[in-house]
Scaffold this motif. Structure first.
Motif, PDB file in Angstrom:
ATOM      1  N   ASP B 114       0.847  -1.199   0.000  1.00  0.00           N
ATOM      2  CA  ASP B 114       0.000   0.000   0.000  1.00  0.00           C
ATOM      3  C   ASP B 114       0.882   1.248   0.000  1.00  0.00           C
ATOM      4  N   LYS B 136      -2.001  -1.264  -3.662  1.00  0.00           N
ATOM      5  CA  LYS B 136      -3.155  -0.411  -3.338  1.00  0.00           C
ATOM      6  C   LYS B 136      -2.728   1.042  -3.248  1.00  0.00           C
ATOM      7  N   GLU B 166      -6.624   0.226  -6.957  1.00  0.00           N
ATOM      8  CA  GLU B 166      -5.526  -0.724  -6.769  1.00  0.00           C
ATOM      9  C   GLU B 166      -5.124  -1.354  -8.095  1.00  0.00           C
TER      10      GLU B 166
END
Lengths: 499, 262
Positions: B114, B136, B166
């Motif tokens: 992420d 993400k 994402e």
């Protein structure tokens, strides 16, 4: 070597002459006769059937090469890809092709395919090539250590394709053949090149650019981490003179002509400016024609024209047609949302006309709304895609709005209308990687991937429609940017903080 | 008759060996160790200069003011070096590692990376070939994910990930070349991914420790790689010989990592 004598007739010695003098006089007369004959030949026009009459593109290429050589353009820029004849039936070549196909397959889902373009689909191999077991690949090569070799002695020649390579043999499990699009990279054993290549002619130019990339990276290594910018080849490559492959396909002839005569700064990331070479107008014209002619010959599917090109986006009818089609696609809530967004603008304009009769004001508002639906909605929505911090405005200045990322700033978008050709612009926005060969990835990302659900809030359309909308705005940027709804548009800056 | 049975048994064992050429019966419980800083004074966290980037203030706000480079993350208490890849390699180049029956299946669950505050989280990540890498973007603004490894094997892509979206990366293959992940919009962002065709890898934690479970017993090579290079420099490409004991936890102890310029 004995002296050649033109006089073959017996010499008549006149009275009072010595025989040597008579001989010399006769030889001089014979030589003059031959000279007269030869000079007479020169004056006679040679029959046309014996003269080489190259096609226009080929002539432009030859003349352009002379100018390229004169100004040593290839010193800084990569001008022409190399040609590598691969031995198709060699198991190492086969292995490399299969590996490359497997690696590049993953990009197909996100790609927008242009089947007439040689970056996507390679030309069929000729009968002679097939019989000789030869695959002709165009690309750029570099030699690097083999990462599989623990000893660090083995090396690999990496061949990055600048044009798609059509493989007639089965790579996918069927007999249809396959295309390795640009910039697929093939790895060939450097120590056995004579066994896997039939012939090799390396690319022309770009040596200085390559050295400068190495220099920038090496120079940055001595700096503290916080001050490093050129950490790898991807970061350093945009700072050096660009490759001129596909330059003819990319730029408009008139712009390139002016640029060559009087270069301006285009890319803020570049560490070097193009110098003014003081070339003559005819030399500049020869270079312009060269780039267009080369791309026209090597990439016939794109129908490149020169010295004139058509920019349909400059035609009002083009926008009206796009607008009509776009409005028919918008749903009612989308229409209402757009009207609501423009209400403050119209209200502001009406405020200036407060002296006007209310009935007439209403009439005026209706007229604006009609014009909006009939002519403007497509252009305005498309402009929202460009003036967007998530995409173009991330790195490019759009009008007077500065980009997000000043350190890695791209060229001014206002230049695109006079500089770029529409076909290239569309393909570049659709998948920049297909046009970037000198490092792993282009500084421009793929913003509208085929397999990514599009953000329809700003512009309603599938990814390729969004690509074309951006292209259309860029091709007529000054007019579109100057529309009242766009001139006053301020893109929303996202709030701080993670989710 | 006996000859036929014998021949069938030999054939059967040959077929079995072909189907699973790297089968091993002996397994060690685990392999563990710790990568320790050996370059003198422990490097202090170096703040990232976000000036010149319009997202800079947002990034700093999201990171609560703590935006630092993660090249060297060394625990000042025990000198443990974080974000170091450790993996097993067969003793002979080109051979395959035997895989424990419990680990044969490639996990269905993707590995997630992420970027909530203009830093990739995690900074280093190991992946099985066939496993999905899900990148993400949980930030409120766009990130551009540019990833690439070996140009002929993992050529990668450069894709914009708008806020909240994402990118699923499924195509990465096992390779000795690491995959570099970057964001061009925020040039300081950097992460590393390594892809393996076996499950015997780990990334060191905040204490520099690692543990790899259900390892095959026998003689192997232990590879240790940090983004600045292999442990031991160029020679480290060959790894270090280790012997994994059956039914035991093999502890390789402290592996001292010195930066190449020290």
């Amino acid at each position: 070597m004995p002296q050649f004598k033109f006089n073959r007739d017996p010499v008549e010695v006149q009275e009072g002459d010595k025989p040597e003098q008579a001989e010399l006089r006769a030889e001089a007369e014979a030589r003059e006769a031959v000279m007269t004959f030869v000079l007479g030949l020169v004056a006679e026009p040679v029959s046309l059937k014996y003269l080489y009459d190259p096609p226009r593109d080929r002539l432009a290429e030859v003349k352009g090469r002379q100018v390229l050589d004169k100004f040593n353009c290839a010193g800084c820029h990569l001008v022409r890809p190399g040609v590598y004849d691969l031995k198709e039936d060699d198991p190492r070549v086969q292995k490399s092709l299969k590996e490359a196909y497997r690696a590049v397959q993953s990009s197909f889902a996100s790609d927008h395919r242009f089947p007439d373009h040689n970056a996507w689909v390679g030309p069929s191999q000729t009968e002679a090539d097939l019989q000789a077991g030869r695959l002709v690949a165009h690309g750029i090569s570099r030699i690097e250590p083999d990462p599989e070799d623990d000893e660090g002695k083995r090396k690999i020649l990496y061949l990055t394709l600048t044009e798609a390579l059509h493989i007639p043999r089965d790579l996918r499990g069927d007999d249809l053949g396959a295309d390795l699009p640009a910039p697929t990279t093939l790895g060939l054993p450097e120590g056995k090149l004579s066994e896997v290549l039939l012939s090799r002619s390396d690319a022309l130019g770009g040596t200085f650019g390559n050295l400068l990339v190495d220099y920038l990276i090496a120079q940055d290594k001595s700096k503290p981490e916080a001050e490093r910018f050129y950490k790898d080849m991807d970061a350093a490559r945009p700072a050096v003179p660009p490759a001129l492959l596909r330059e003819g396909e990319k730029v408009q002839s008139a712009w390139l002509y002016q640029f060559l005569l009087n270069p301006i700064k285009i890319r803020p990331m570049a560490r070097l400016r193009m110098p003014k070479f003081n070339m003559s107008p005819s030399e500049a014209q020869a270079l312009v024609n060269y780039f267009a002619a080369v791309d026209s010959m090597t990439n016939p599917g794109i129908d490149l024209t020169f010295p004139y090109e058509t920019i349909p986006q400059r035609d009002e009818r083009y926008w009206q047609e796009r607008n009509q089609e776009y409005v028919s696609r918008l749903t009612q809530p989308m229409k209402e949302e757009r009207l609501k967004a423009l209400e403050p603008l119209w209200k502001n304009e009406l405020e200036r006309m407060r002296e006007m009769d209310p009935a007439k004001q209403k009439e005026q508002l209706a007229a604006w709304q009609k014009q909006w639906w009939d002519q403007d909605v497509y252009a305005v929505d498309a402009y929202r895609l460009v003036a967007n911090y998530n995409t173009c405005l991330g790195c490019h200045q759009v009008g007077d709005r500065k980009p997000n990322n000043l350190a890695a700033q791209g060229p001014l978008l206002s230049l695109a209308a006079e500089r770029l050709r529409p076909g290239w612009t569309e393909r570049w926005i659709a998948n920049p990687k297909r046009f970037w060969y000198l490092s792993n990835n282009s500084p421009m990302p793929q913003n509208y991937a085929q397999d990514t659900p599009p953000d329809r809030k700003l512009f309603d359309g599938v990814p390729i429609q969004q690509v074309r909308a951006v292209r259309n705005v860029l091709m007529d940027f000054p007019q579109i940017h100057d529309m009242p709804a766009n001139r006053n548009y301020r893109p929303k800056a996202e709030p701080a903080g993670g989710r | 008759m006996m000859r036929t049975v014998y021949a069938m048994a030999v054939l059967g064992s040959l077929l079995l060996a072909q189907a699973n050429p790297v089968a091993a019966e002996d397994w060690g419980k685990a392999l563990k160790g710790q990568v320790i800083w050996d370059g003198g004074e422990v490097p202090k966290p170096m703040p990232i200069n976000v000036q010149g980037n319009m997202d800079g203030p947002k990034c700093l706000a999201a990171a609560k003011g703590k935006l630092v480079y993660e090249t060297w993350v060394v625990n000042p208490k025990n000198k443990g070096v974080r974000w170091t890849f450790v993996w097993l390699a067969p003793e002979e180049a080109g051979a395959k590692l035997p895989i424990h029956p419990d680990l044969q299946k490639v996990p269905d669950k993707p590995e997630v990376m992420d970027q909530p505050c203009c830093m990739f989280e995690p900074h280093a990540l190991g992946l099985r070939q066939g496993q999905e890498l899900l990148v993400k973007n949980s930030a409120n603004f766009a990130h551009n994910t540019r990833y690439n490894g070996h140009p002929a094997k993992n050529p990668g892509r450069s894709v914009l990930i708008p806020a909240g979206q994402e990118l699923a990366i499924k195509e990465l293959v096992a390779d000795r070349f690491p995959v570099s992940v970057k964001c061009d919009l925020h040039p300081w962002m950097s992460a590393w991914v390594r892809v393996f065709d076996h499950p015997y890898f780990a990334v060191t934690d905040a204490d520099g420790k690692f543990e790899i479970k259900n390892v095959p017993a026998g003689r192997y090579r232990l590879m240790v790689w940090h983004e600045t290079g292999f442990l031991g420099g160029a020679e480290g490409r060959k790894g270090m010989p280790i012997t994994i004991e059956k039914d035991q936890v093999t502890d390789v102890g402290a592996l001292k990592m010195k930066p190449l310029d020290k």
